[in-house]
Design a protein around this motif. Structure first.
Motif, PDB file in Angstrom:
ATOM      1  N   GLY A 279       0.793  -1.272  -0.048  1.00 21.34           N
ATOM      2  CA  GLY A 279      -0.054   0.117   0.076  1.00 21.34           C
ATOM      3  C   GLY A 279       0.799   1.281   0.083  1.00 21.34           C
ATOM      4  N   VAL A 280       2.247   1.114   0.425  1.00 23.55           N
ATOM      5  CA  VAL A 280       2.925   2.371   0.369  1.00 23.55           C
ATOM      6  C   VAL A 280       3.310   3.118  -0.924  1.00 23.55           C
ATOM      7  CG1 VAL A 280       5.279   3.274   0.911  1.00 23.55           C
ATOM      8  CG2 VAL A 280       3.954   1.749   2.754  1.00 23.55           C
ATOM      9  N   ASP A 281       3.514   1.983  -1.856  1.00 22.23           N
ATOM     10  CA  ASP A 281       4.052   2.352  -3.274  1.00 22.23           C
ATOM     11  C   ASP A 281       2.451   2.850  -3.974  1.00 22.23           C
ATOM     12  OD1 ASP A 281       6.277   1.381  -2.896  1.00 22.23           O
ATOM     13  OD2 ASP A 281       6.105  -0.408  -4.080  1.00 22.23           O
ATOM     14  N   ALA A 282       1.339   2.427  -3.779  1.00 23.75           N
ATOM     15  CA  ALA A 282       0.244   2.829  -4.097  1.00 23.75           C
ATOM     16  C   ALA A 282       0.045   4.386  -3.746  1.00 23.75           C
ATOM     17  CB  ALA A 282      -1.079   1.910  -3.979  1.00 23.75           C
ATOM     18  N   TRP A 283       0.155   4.596  -2.387  1.00 17.60           N
ATOM     19  CA  TRP A 283      -0.043   6.053  -1.825  1.00 17.60           C
ATOM     20  C   TRP A 283       0.736   6.976  -2.656  1.00 17.60           C
ATOM     21  CZ3 TRP A 283       2.358   9.600   1.023  1.00 17.60           C
ATOM     22  CH2 TRP A 283       1.819  10.542   1.741  1.00 17.60           C
ATOM     23  N   VAL A 284       2.168   6.652  -2.706  1.00 15.47           N
ATOM     24  CA  VAL A 284       3.178   7.427  -3.050  1.00 15.47           C
ATOM     25  C   VAL A 284       2.893   7.933  -4.585  1.00 15.47           C
ATOM     26  CG1 VAL A 284       5.528   7.771  -3.862  1.00 15.47           C
ATOM     27  CG2 VAL A 284       5.003   6.822  -1.471  1.00 15.47           C
ATOM     28  N   ALA A 285       2.477   6.810  -5.204  1.00 20.14           N
ATOM     29  CA  ALA A 285       2.124   7.003  -6.709  1.00 20.14           C
ATOM     30  C   ALA A 285       1.015   8.015  -6.841  1.00 20.14           C
ATOM     31  CB  ALA A 285       1.865   5.619  -7.413  1.00 20.14           C
ATOM     32  N   ALA A 286      -0.116   7.699  -6.118  1.00 22.50           N
ATOM     33  CA  ALA A 286      -1.333   8.508  -6.078  1.00 22.50           C
ATOM     34  C   ALA A 286      -0.964   9.990  -5.515  1.00 22.50           C
ATOM     35  CB  ALA A 286      -2.375   8.102  -5.249  1.00 22.50           C
ATOM     36  N   HIS A 287      -0.055  10.279  -4.743  1.00 19.30           N
ATOM     37  CA  HIS A 287       0.106  11.524  -3.960  1.00 19.30           C
ATOM     38  C   HIS A 287       1.398  12.315  -4.412  1.00 19.30           C
ATOM     39  CE1 HIS A 287      -2.999   9.525  -1.214  1.00 19.30           C
ATOM     40  NE2 HIS A 287      -3.121  10.692  -0.916  1.00 19.30           N
ATOM     41  N   GLN A 288       2.477  11.655  -5.131  1.00 18.11           N
ATOM     42  CA  GLN A 288       3.419  12.365  -5.690  1.00 18.11           C
ATOM     43  C   GLN A 288       3.188  13.577  -6.300  1.00 18.11           C
ATOM     44  OE1 GLN A 288       6.936  11.314  -4.565  1.00 18.11           O
ATOM     45  NE2 GLN A 288       7.276  13.448  -4.941  1.00 18.11           N
ATOM     46  N   PRO A 289       2.319  13.520  -7.280  1.00 16.77           N
ATOM     47  CA  PRO A 289       2.036  14.773  -7.893  1.00 16.77           C
ATOM     48  C   PRO A 289       1.480  15.818  -7.100  1.00 16.77           C
ATOM     49  CG  PRO A 289       1.273  12.837  -9.221  1.00 16.77           C
ATOM     50  CD  PRO A 289       1.642  12.306  -7.857  1.00 16.77           C
ATOM     51  N   SER A 290       0.798  15.701  -6.137  1.00 16.29           N
ATOM     52  CA  SER A 290       0.372  16.701  -5.446  1.00 16.29           C
ATOM     53  C   SER A 290       1.541  17.376  -4.586  1.00 16.29           C
ATOM     54  CB  SER A 290      -0.662  16.035  -4.290  1.00 16.29           C
ATOM     55  OG  SER A 290      -1.885  15.750  -4.963  1.00 16.29           O
ATOM     56  N   PHE A 291       2.523  16.687  -4.262  1.00 17.56           N
ATOM     57  CA  PHE A 291       3.851  17.010  -3.463  1.00 17.56           C
ATOM     58  C   PHE A 291       4.478  17.994  -4.494  1.00 17.56           C
ATOM     59  CE2 PHE A 291       2.877  13.838  -0.227  1.00 17.56           C
ATOM     60  CZ  PHE A 291       3.137  14.480   0.805  1.00 17.56           C
ATOM     61  N   SER A 292       4.570  17.189  -5.579  1.00 12.80           N
ATOM     62  CA  SER A 292       5.629  18.114  -6.518  1.00 12.80           C
ATOM     63  C   SER A 292       4.933  19.571  -7.124  1.00 12.80           C
ATOM     64  CB  SER A 292       5.618  17.157  -8.196  1.00 12.80           C
ATOM     65  OG  SER A 292       6.336  16.141  -7.938  1.00 12.80           O
ATOM     66  N   TYR A 293       3.608  19.461  -7.124  1.00  2.64           N
ATOM     67  CA  TYR A 293       2.824  20.659  -7.368  1.00  2.64           C
ATOM     68  C   TYR A 293       3.170  21.765  -6.120  1.00  2.64           C
ATOM     69  CZ  TYR A 293      -1.211  23.810  -6.921  1.00  2.64           C
ATOM     70  OH  TYR A 293      -1.961  24.827  -6.738  1.00  2.64           O
ATOM     71  N   LEU A 294       3.109  21.038  -4.828  1.00  3.23           N
ATOM     72  CA  LEU A 294       3.116  22.111  -3.890  1.00  3.23           C
ATOM     73  C   LEU A 294       4.534  22.573  -3.436  1.00  3.23           C
ATOM     74  CD1 LEU A 294       1.986  23.203  -0.959  1.00  3.23           C
ATOM     75  CD2 LEU A 294       2.924  21.237   0.033  1.00  3.23           C
ATOM     76  N   PHE A 295       5.557  21.712  -3.558  1.00  5.86           N
ATOM     77  CA  PHE A 295       6.929  22.141  -3.412  1.00  5.86           C
ATOM     78  C   PHE A 295       7.064  23.086  -4.792  1.00  5.86           C
ATOM     79  CE2 PHE A 295       7.084  19.037  -0.239  1.00  5.86           C
ATOM     80  CZ  PHE A 295       8.515  19.199   0.231  1.00  5.86           C
TER      81      PHE A 295
END
Length: 371
Positions: A279-295
Motif C-alpha cells: 500500500g505504500v507504493d500505491a499511496w506514493v504514486a497517487a500523491h507524489q504529483p500533489s507534493f510536486s505541485y506544492l513544492f
C-alpha cells in the motif's frame, strides 16, 4: 531569575546568546552591530537577572581573549502542549532549549480541561522533584491543529470539539494561572525545527507539516511569518481548489488498510511504519504529483533557503517523496543556459511527535524574554 523590566537591547542579546549556547562578547559585538560598551551593559543586565553567566575567556580572532557568555539553563522553563486529532504531547523545556522531560497526554475525546491539567501537573511535578522554584515556569504554549478565526481562537477538526471557537488564550490562562500562547500546529512545528532540528541551519525556510491534516509553517529571517490572521501556511486548500489529492496521514492509513495493512490509528501507523508495507507504493504514486505541485508553488512563491518536509510523516517516506519531486522548471526552456538557483529540500530532523510541543514551548520564551 528577574526577567521583568529587561531592556529591549538585553532581550535581543539574550536571544543571540541562546542561539549560540556559549558565545564571546567579541562575537556578540560583531553579529549585533552594537558597541562594546552596549554589549557589556546588556550582558551585565542579563547576568544580574540570573539569565546568563560569564564563562572562561575565549579567543575570537586577533587580540586579547574575550569573556564568554553562557545561558543559565535553569533560570527559566516553559511548557509546550501539542494537540492533534488523535494525540497530545507535552514537553518541559529549559532556557537553553533543552527538552528536560516529555510525556504523551492523549485522553479519549481529547477533553480540553483534563488535558491542560495533566500537562501543567506534569511540568510542576518535574520541577518540584528537581527542587526548582515553580515561579521559574514562565508559561504554557499550546499548538492546536486548526486555523485561526480570531486571535487565540481556532477552528479545528471535529475530533477537537472542546478546543473549537473559544478564546483559547484567555480560557487556558484562566484555568492554569500561567501566561499562555496559542499557535497552530504547523507554525509551532516550524519553530521547533528552527530551535533543535535542521531548521537551525537556515535563516528562512518553509516547514511542511504532514499529519492527519496538511499545513506549513514559514520562517523568514529567523522569525515566524504568521500573516494577518495567523493563518500563513494554511496550504491544504490548494489541493482541493486545483483538483488534486490532498496528501495526509489519514489517506495513507486508508490506503494501507485497503492493501491489507492494518494499523490502530495514525499513531500506531507512525510508530510501526515499514516502507515495505503493501500500500505504500500505491499511496506514493497517487500523491507524489500533489507534493510536486506544492513544492513547486512554494519554491516559486517564497524563494526561501530550504523546504523541510516533516510533521508526523515517517522520515523514510518523507525522503522518498523528496527524491521524487518533479520541479516545474524541469519542463521549461533554459534561458541563456542558466536556471534560477535551486531551493534545498530536507527531511525534518526532529522525531515526528516532538517538533509541535517544542515549538509551542518556544513561544513562551519569545513572548516573555525575547520579544
Amino acid at each position: 531569575m528577574k526577567s521583568q523590566g529587561l531592556s529591549k537591547r538585553a532581550r535581543g542579546v539574550l536571544a543571540m546568546v541562546r542561539r549560540h549556547g556559549r558565545v564571546s562578547r567579541a562575537v556578540l559585538i560583531r553579529e549585533s552591530g552594537l558597541s562594546g560598551t552596549a554589549i557589556f551593559r546588556a550582558t551585565e543586565e542579563l547576568e544580574a537577572a540570573g539569565l546568563v553567566r560569564s564563562g572562561d575567556p575565549v579567543i575570537a580572532g586577533r587580540g586579547q581573549p574575550s569573556t564568554s557568555i553562557e545561558i543559565e539553563p535553569d533560570a527559566a522553563f516553559s511548557l509546550g502542549l501539542s494537540v492533534m486529532t488523535d494525540r497530545a504531547d507535552v514537553v518541559l523545556v529549559d532556557l537553553a532549549g533543552t527538552v528536560r522531560a516529555r510525556r504523551e497526554v492523549t485522553l479519549p475525546g481529547m477533553p480540553r480541561g483534563a488535558m491542560l491539567d495533566a500537562a501543567v501537573r506534569f511540568g510542576t511535578d518535574y520541577l518540584a522533584q528537581a527542587g526548582v522554584d515553580r515561579r521559574r515556569l514562565l508559561g504554557l504554549g499550546v499548538a492546536v491543529a486548526g486555523y485561526f478565526v480570531d486571535p487565540g481562537t481556532v477552528n479545528p477538526a471535529p475530533e477537537l470539539e472542546e478546543w473549537a471557537l473559544v478564546a483559547l488564550d484567555a480560557e487556558i490562562a484562566r484555568q492554569v494561572a500561567l501566561p499562555v500562547a496559542v499557535e497552530n500546529i504547523a507554525s509551532a512545528a516550524a519553530l521547533g525545527e528552527r530551535l533543535l532540528g535542521v531548521g537551525a541551519r537556515y535563516a528562512s525556510f518553509c516547514y511542511i507539516n504532514v499529519a492527519a491534516g496538511f499545513g506549513a509553517g514559514i520562517v523568514v529571517d529567523g522569525a515566524l511569518l504568521r500573516g494577518r490572521h495567523g493563518n500563513a501556511g494554511e496550504i491544504g486548500g490548494l489541493f482541493l481548489s486545483s483538483g488534486r489529492i490532498t496528501p495526509n496521514l489519514a489517506t495513507l492509513h486508508d490506503c494501507l488498510a485497503a492493501h491489507g495493512t492494518r494499523c490502530d490509528g495514525i499513531s500506531d501507523m507512525v510508530a510501526r511504519f515499514d516502507p515495505q508495507w503493501p500500500g505504500v507504493d500505491a499511496w506514493v504514486a497517487a500523491h507524489q504529483p500533489s507534493f510536486s505541485y506544492l513544492f513547486g508553488a512554494l519554491r516559486l512563491t517564497l524563494d526561501c533557503e530550504a523546504l523541510i518536509l516533516g510533521g508526523r510523516l515517517p522520515r523514510a517516506l518523507a525522503q522518498r517523496i523528496l527524491d521524487g519531486i518533479d520541479w516545474p522548471e524541469n519542463h521549461w526552456p533554459i534561458r541563456r543556459g542558466r536556471r534560477a538557483p535551486a531551493t534545498l529540500t530536507q527531511v525534518a530532523g526532529l522525531e515526528p511527535e516532538l517538533s509541535g510541543p517544542l515549538g509551542a514551548a518556544a513561544l513562551i520564551f519569545h513572548q516573555t524574554l525575547f520579544a
